[in-house]
Design a protein around this motif. Structure first.
Motif, PDB file in Angstrom:
ATOM      1  N   LEU A   1       0.820  -1.205   0.000  1.00  0.00           N
ATOM      2  CA  LEU A   1       0.000   0.000   0.000  1.00  0.00           C
ATOM      3  C   LEU A   1       0.857   1.260   0.000  1.00  0.00           C
ATOM      4  O   LEU A   1       0.491   2.262  -0.621  1.00  0.00           O
ATOM      5  CB  LEU A   1      -0.955   0.000   1.186  1.00  0.00           C
ATOM      6  N   LEU A   2       2.000   1.221   0.665  1.00  0.00           N
ATOM      7  CA  LEU A   2       2.900   2.355   0.667  1.00  0.00           C
ATOM      8  C   LEU A   2       3.452   2.618  -0.728  1.00  0.00           C
ATOM      9  O   LEU A   2       3.498   3.756  -1.185  1.00  0.00           O
ATOM     10  CB  LEU A   2       4.035   2.111   1.662  1.00  0.00           C
ATOM     11  N   VAL A   3       3.846   1.559  -1.412  1.00  0.00           N
ATOM     12  CA  VAL A   3       4.349   1.704  -2.776  1.00  0.00           C
ATOM     13  C   VAL A   3       3.252   2.215  -3.696  1.00  0.00           C
ATOM     14  O   VAL A   3       3.480   3.115  -4.522  1.00  0.00           O
ATOM     15  CB  VAL A   3       4.931   0.362  -3.288  1.00  0.00           C
ATOM     16  N   LEU A   4       2.056   1.665  -3.575  1.00  0.00           N
ATOM     17  CA  LEU A   4       0.948   2.134  -4.406  1.00  0.00           C
ATOM     18  C   LEU A   4       0.612   3.588  -4.119  1.00  0.00           C
ATOM     19  O   LEU A   4       0.306   4.354  -5.030  1.00  0.00           O
ATOM     20  CB  LEU A   4      -0.281   1.250  -4.200  1.00  0.00           C
ATOM     21  N   GLY A   5       0.671   3.979  -2.862  1.00  0.00           N
ATOM     22  CA  GLY A   5       0.421   5.378  -2.515  1.00  0.00           C
ATOM     23  C   GLY A   5       1.461   6.301  -3.096  1.00  0.00           C
ATOM     24  O   GLY A   5       1.150   7.397  -3.570  1.00  0.00           O
ATOM     25  N   ASN A   6       2.720   5.851  -3.099  1.00  0.00           N
ATOM     26  CA  ASN A   6       3.769   6.658  -3.708  1.00  0.00           C
ATOM     27  C   ASN A   6       3.601   6.741  -5.213  1.00  0.00           C
ATOM     28  O   ASN A   6       3.903   7.765  -5.817  1.00  0.00           O
ATOM     29  CB  ASN A   6       5.147   6.103  -3.358  1.00  0.00           C
ATOM     30  N   GLU A   7       3.145   5.681  -5.839  1.00  0.00           N
ATOM     31  CA  GLU A   7       2.894   5.714  -7.270  1.00  0.00           C
ATOM     32  C   GLU A   7       1.780   6.696  -7.600  1.00  0.00           C
ATOM     33  O   GLU A   7       1.858   7.442  -8.565  1.00  0.00           O
ATOM     34  CB  GLU A   7       2.536   4.318  -7.790  1.00  0.00           C
ATOM     35  N   VAL A   8       0.737   6.683  -6.787  1.00  0.00           N
ATOM     36  CA  VAL A   8      -0.366   7.622  -7.002  1.00  0.00           C
ATOM     37  C   VAL A   8       0.119   9.039  -6.805  1.00  0.00           C
ATOM     38  O   VAL A   8      -0.202   9.937  -7.582  1.00  0.00           O
ATOM     39  CB  VAL A   8      -1.538   7.309  -6.040  1.00  0.00           C
ATOM     40  N   GLN A   9       0.927   9.274  -5.789  1.00  0.00           N
ATOM     41  CA  GLN A   9       1.453  10.608  -5.531  1.00  0.00           C
ATOM     42  C   GLN A   9       2.397  11.039  -6.644  1.00  0.00           C
ATOM     43  O   GLN A   9       2.417  12.190  -7.025  1.00  0.00           O
ATOM     44  CB  GLN A   9       2.175  10.634  -4.180  1.00  0.00           C
TER      45      GLN A   9
ATOM     46  N   GLN B   1      -4.700   7.263   2.390  1.00  0.00           N
ATOM     47  CA  GLN B   1      -5.900   6.846   3.107  1.00  0.00           C
ATOM     48  C   GLN B   1      -7.011   6.491   2.136  1.00  0.00           C
ATOM     49  O   GLN B   1      -7.692   5.478   2.313  1.00  0.00           O
ATOM     50  CB  GLN B   1      -6.368   7.947   4.058  1.00  0.00           C
ATOM     51  N   GLU B   2      -7.192   7.309   1.133  1.00  0.00           N
ATOM     52  CA  GLU B   2      -8.236   7.021   0.142  1.00  0.00           C
ATOM     53  C   GLU B   2      -7.967   5.714  -0.582  1.00  0.00           C
ATOM     54  O   GLU B   2      -8.870   4.889  -0.754  1.00  0.00           O
ATOM     55  CB  GLU B   2      -8.331   8.165  -0.862  1.00  0.00           C
ATOM     56  N   SER B   3      -6.713   5.497  -0.998  1.00  0.00           N
ATOM     57  CA  SER B   3      -6.405   4.256  -1.710  1.00  0.00           C
ATOM     58  C   SER B   3      -6.498   3.052  -0.775  1.00  0.00           C
ATOM     59  O   SER B   3      -6.990   1.997  -1.169  1.00  0.00           O
ATOM     60  CB  SER B   3      -5.026   4.329  -2.361  1.00  0.00           C
ATOM     61  N   PHE B   4      -6.071   3.213   0.484  1.00  0.00           N
ATOM     62  CA  PHE B   4      -6.183   2.116   1.440  1.00  0.00           C
ATOM     63  C   PHE B   4      -7.638   1.756   1.673  1.00  0.00           C
ATOM     64  O   PHE B   4      -7.997   0.574   1.678  1.00  0.00           O
ATOM     65  CB  PHE B   4      -5.520   2.490   2.770  1.00  0.00           C
ATOM     66  N   PHE B   5      -8.492   2.763   1.877  1.00  0.00           N
ATOM     67  CA  PHE B   5      -9.900   2.476   2.126  1.00  0.00           C
ATOM     68  C   PHE B   5     -10.573   1.862   0.902  1.00  0.00           C
ATOM     69  O   PHE B   5     -11.444   1.009   1.039  1.00  0.00           O
ATOM     70  CB  PHE B   5     -10.644   3.732   2.571  1.00  0.00           C
ATOM     71  N   SER B   6     -10.166   2.272  -0.290  1.00  0.00           N
ATOM     72  CA  SER B   6     -10.755   1.655  -1.480  1.00  0.00           C
ATOM     73  C   SER B   6     -10.310   0.200  -1.619  1.00  0.00           C
ATOM     74  O   SER B   6     -11.119  -0.673  -1.938  1.00  0.00           O
ATOM     75  CB  SER B   6     -10.397   2.451  -2.735  1.00  0.00           C
ATOM     76  N   TYR B   7      -9.022  -0.083  -1.355  1.00  0.00           N
ATOM     77  CA  TYR B   7      -8.537  -1.468  -1.398  1.00  0.00           C
ATOM     78  C   TYR B   7      -9.194  -2.300  -0.309  1.00  0.00           C
ATOM     79  O   TYR B   7      -9.563  -3.449  -0.519  1.00  0.00           O
ATOM     80  CB  TYR B   7      -7.019  -1.534  -1.244  1.00  0.00           C
ATOM     81  N   TRP B   8      -9.348  -1.713   0.885  1.00  0.00           N
ATOM     82  CA  TRP B   8      -9.962  -2.420   1.994  1.00  0.00           C
ATOM     83  C   TRP B   8     -11.412  -2.759   1.678  1.00  0.00           C
ATOM     84  O   TRP B   8     -11.861  -3.869   1.936  1.00  0.00           O
ATOM     85  CB  TRP B   8      -9.870  -1.580   3.259  1.00  0.00           C
ATOM     86  N   SER B   9     -12.141  -1.819   1.118  1.00  0.00           N
ATOM     87  CA  SER B   9     -13.550  -2.083   0.821  1.00  0.00           C
ATOM     88  C   SER B   9     -13.693  -3.124  -0.283  1.00  0.00           C
ATOM     89  O   SER B   9     -14.583  -3.983  -0.214  1.00  0.00           O
ATOM     90  CB  SER B   9     -14.271  -0.793   0.440  1.00  0.00           C
ATOM     91  N   SER B  10     -12.799  -3.103  -1.269  1.00  0.00           N
ATOM     92  CA  SER B  10     -12.888  -4.120  -2.320  1.00  0.00           C
ATOM     93  C   SER B  10     -12.497  -5.496  -1.785  1.00  0.00           C
ATOM     94  O   SER B  10     -13.117  -6.506  -2.127  1.00  0.00           O
ATOM     95  CB  SER B  10     -12.015  -3.741  -3.517  1.00  0.00           C
ATOM     96  N   ALA B  11     -11.492  -5.561  -0.922  1.00  0.00           N
ATOM     97  CA  ALA B  11     -11.108  -6.846  -0.323  1.00  0.00           C
ATOM     98  C   ALA B  11     -12.204  -7.357   0.594  1.00  0.00           C
ATOM     99  O   ALA B  11     -12.499  -8.559   0.620  1.00  0.00           O
ATOM    100  CB  ALA B  11      -9.792  -6.695   0.444  1.00  0.00           C
TER     101      ALA B  11
END
Length: 97
Positions: free
Chosen positions: A13-21, A38-48
Motif C-alpha cells: 500500500l505504501l508503494v501504491l500510494g507513492n505511485e499515485v502521488q 488513506q483514500e487508496s487504502f480504504f478503497s482497497y480495503w472495501s474491495s477486499a
C-alpha cells in the motif's frame, strides 16, 4: 505469520500510494500524501472486504458455522480456566507464603 502478512500489505500500500502521488502534478491544491494513501487504502480495503464477503456467502455451510461456534465456546472456556490458574499462580508468587 499474521504480522508478516500485515507488513507486506502495508509495504504494498505504501508503494501504491507513492505511485499515485508520483503521477499527480505538483499542484498546491492537490491532496497530501497521507490523504491519498488513506483514500487508496480504504478503497482497497472495501474491495477486499466485498470479495471476502462474497466468498463467505458462496461457501456458507451451517455445519461449519456450528463447528466454529462450538470450537470458540470450548476454547474460550479453556482459556478462561488457564487464565485463572495463571493469575492464581502469579498472585501466589508475588504474595509469597
Amino acid at each position: 505469520m499474521g504480522s508478516r502478512f500485515f507488513l507486506a500489505l502495508f509495504l504494498v500500500l505504501l508503494v501504491l500510494g507513492n505511485e499515485v502521488q508520483g503521477t499527480q502534478e505538483d499542484d498546491p491544491s492537490s491532496p497530501a500524501l497521507l490523504d491519498t494513501m488513506q483514500e487508496s487504502f480504504f478503497s482497497y480495503w472495501s474491495s477486499a472486504r466485498a470479495a471476502a464477503e462474497g466468498l463467505y456467502q458462496k461457501t456458507y455451510l451451517t455445519s461449519v458455522d456450528e463447528k466454529l461456534r462450538d470450537m470458540y465456546s470450548k476454547s474460550s472456556a479453556a482459556m478462561s480456566t488457564y487464565a485463572g490458574i495463571f493469575t492464581d499462580q502469579l498472585l501466589t508468587l508475588l504474595k509469597g507464603e
